[in-house]
Design a protein around this motif. Structure first.
Motif, PDB file in Angstrom:
ATOM      1  N   ASN A   1       0.832  -1.213   0.000  1.00  0.00           N
ATOM      2  CA  ASN A   1       0.000   0.000   0.000  1.00  0.00           C
ATOM      3  C   ASN A   1       0.867   1.266   0.000  1.00  0.00           C
ATOM      4  N   GLU A   2       1.924   1.213   0.824  1.00  0.00           N
ATOM      5  CA  GLU A   2       2.839   2.359   0.867  1.00  0.00           C
ATOM      6  C   GLU A   2       3.531   2.561  -0.486  1.00  0.00           C
ATOM      7  N   GLU A   3       3.939   1.444  -1.092  1.00  0.00           N
ATOM      8  CA  GLU A   3       4.612   1.519  -2.405  1.00  0.00           C
ATOM      9  C   GLU A   3       3.697   2.165  -3.447  1.00  0.00           C
ATOM     10  N   LYS A   4       2.421   1.768  -3.423  1.00  0.00           N
ATOM     11  CA  LYS A   4       1.462   2.337  -4.363  1.00  0.00           C
ATOM     12  C   LYS A   4       1.283   3.834  -4.119  1.00  0.00           C
ATOM     13  N   SER A   5       1.277   4.233  -2.833  1.00  0.00           N
ATOM     14  CA  SER A   5       1.138   5.645  -2.475  1.00  0.00           C
ATOM     15  C   SER A   5       2.334   6.451  -2.977  1.00  0.00           C
ATOM     16  N   TRP A   6       3.553   5.917  -2.773  1.00  0.00           N
ATOM     17  CA  TRP A   6       4.775   6.595  -3.260  1.00  0.00           C
ATOM     18  C   TRP A   6       4.726   6.761  -4.782  1.00  0.00           C
ATOM     19  N   GLU A   7       4.315   5.699  -5.470  1.00  0.00           N
ATOM     20  CA  GLU A   7       4.285   5.741  -6.936  1.00  0.00           C
ATOM     21  C   GLU A   7       3.260   6.753  -7.444  1.00  0.00           C
ATOM     22  N   ASN A   8       2.128   6.857  -6.747  1.00  0.00           N
ATOM     23  CA  ASN A   8       1.112   7.845  -7.131  1.00  0.00           C
ATOM     24  C   ASN A   8       1.645   9.271  -6.973  1.00  0.00           C
ATOM     25  N   LYS A   9       2.361   9.496  -5.858  1.00  0.00           N
ATOM     26  CA  LYS A   9       2.942  10.823  -5.634  1.00  0.00           C
ATOM     27  C   LYS A   9       3.982  11.162  -6.699  1.00  0.00           C
ATOM     28  N   LEU A  10       4.790  10.154  -7.058  1.00  0.00           N
ATOM     29  CA  LEU A  10       5.805  10.369  -8.099  1.00  0.00           C
ATOM     30  C   LEU A  10       5.155  10.681  -9.441  1.00  0.00           C
ATOM     31  N   GLU A  11       4.073   9.976  -9.738  1.00  0.00           N
ATOM     32  CA  GLU A  11       3.381  10.197 -11.011  1.00  0.00           C
ATOM     33  C   GLU A  11       2.796  11.603 -11.066  1.00  0.00           C
ATOM     34  N   GLU A  12       2.229  12.069  -9.955  1.00  0.00           N
ATOM     35  CA  GLU A  12       1.695  13.442  -9.895  1.00  0.00           C
ATOM     36  C   GLU A  12       2.801  14.469 -10.086  1.00  0.00           C
ATOM     37  N   LEU A  13       3.971  14.191  -9.500  1.00  0.00           N
ATOM     38  CA  LEU A  13       5.102  15.113  -9.631  1.00  0.00           C
ATOM     39  C   LEU A  13       5.614  15.143 -11.068  1.00  0.00           C
TER      40      LEU A  13
END
Length: 295
Positions: free
Chosen positions: A62-74
């Motif tokens: 879940n944390e990994e998915k959250s990090w990846e979502n933040k990176l994609e937004e950036l």
């Protein structure tokens, strides 16, 4: 400076997200490795540990998915950022097929000044012609016909000319020349980023301009407006300095015996004495003095 700080902050945020995502992936890999080891053993005593690791692994996913979502937004944010004089010089254009030899020795200020003076003496008329061009096609064609103008000396002269024009209160012409100054500086930054001779890449700049979207053009015009403000500030400072020097020269001319300035002395006198000097009446002056305190 403010733009550079924003870019630095953006890069810092990106690095932190990258690091967080990598750390999360590493922890998940370690957790999965331990789970496989416990599954191979298949002992009753290890069931509790296995369940704990399974829960931990799910949390890490879940944390990994959250990090990846933040990176994609950036990344989306970075993609939509307007181009400017700094980002333009990054590898985004096709590089020219020939490079130029880079000199290791830095020129001294005296050498730069002498080089600028010599260059301007030979090309001042052509530089001014480029500075007054308005259409992109005209600028590109003129530089193609006069590639020797694509250099630091042209940019430096245009900056000086802008300040001169503002001092002379030729505001409209200053704004036009300011635009061309930023154009030349963008080309030089692009060449610096690609490590090629500026004459080899100015066409790439104009090609980008002609296909640029609204955000790109807004970024370029922001640079122009910022430069014009700096020119106005520099011109104002120059005028104020010239006025101070002129006033000091006039004061030096007025100095009388003992180095006194007649104007300053007059302004320090009481009103009744000032009136005597205004009408140039000696008797009135003597009368006024006789009525004053001797001290």
């Amino acid at each position: 400076q403010a733009r550079m700080e924003r870019m630095e902050q953006f890069q810092k945020e990106k690095d932190e997200l990258d690091k967080g995502c990598r750390d999360c992936k590493r922890k998940l890999a370690e957790c999965q490795k331990k789970m496989k080891e416990l599954e191979v053993v298949e002992q009753e005593s290890g069931k509790g540990d296995l369940e704990r690791l399974q829960a931990e692994a799910q949390q890490l996913r879940n944390e990994e998915k959250s990090w990846e979502n933040k990176l994609e937004e950036l990344r989306k944010k970075e993609k939509n950022m307007p181009w400017n004089v700094d980002t333009l010089s990054k590898d985004g254009f096709s590089k020219s097929v020939f490079n130029v030899k880079q000199t290791d020795e830095e020129e001294s200020e005296d050498q730069k000044e002498k080089k600028l003076k010599t260059f301007v003496e030979r090309n001042e008329k052509q530089i001014k012609h480029f500075g007054m061009l308005r259409r992109w096609d005209d600028s590109q064609k003129y530089l193609a016909d006069n590639p020797h103008l694509v250099c630091e000396e042209t940019a430096n002269y245009l900056v000086i000319w802008c300040v001169d024009l503002e001092v002379e209160e030729k505001h409209a012409l200053m704004e036009q020349v300011a635009h061309q100054t930023i154009v030349m500086q963008f080309i030089l930054e692009l060449a610096k980023g690609l490590k090629v001779d500026p004459r080899a890449c100015f066409r790439q700049f104009f090609a980008k301009i002609k296909t640029a979207d609204q955000r790109y053009m807004e970024g370029l015009y922001d640079e122009v407006e910022s430069f014009k403000e700096r020119v106005r500030g520099r011109a104002k400072a120059r005028v104020e300095q010239a006025m101070k020097e002129y006033e000091e020269q006039e004061r030096q001319k007025r100095l009388g015996p003992g180095g006194l300035d007649p104007v300053e002395v007059y302004e320090s006198l009481p009103p009744e004495l000032q009136k005597c000097f205004d009408v140039k009446d000696v008797l009135m002056l003597q009368d006024a003095i006789s009525k004053m305190d001797p001290t």
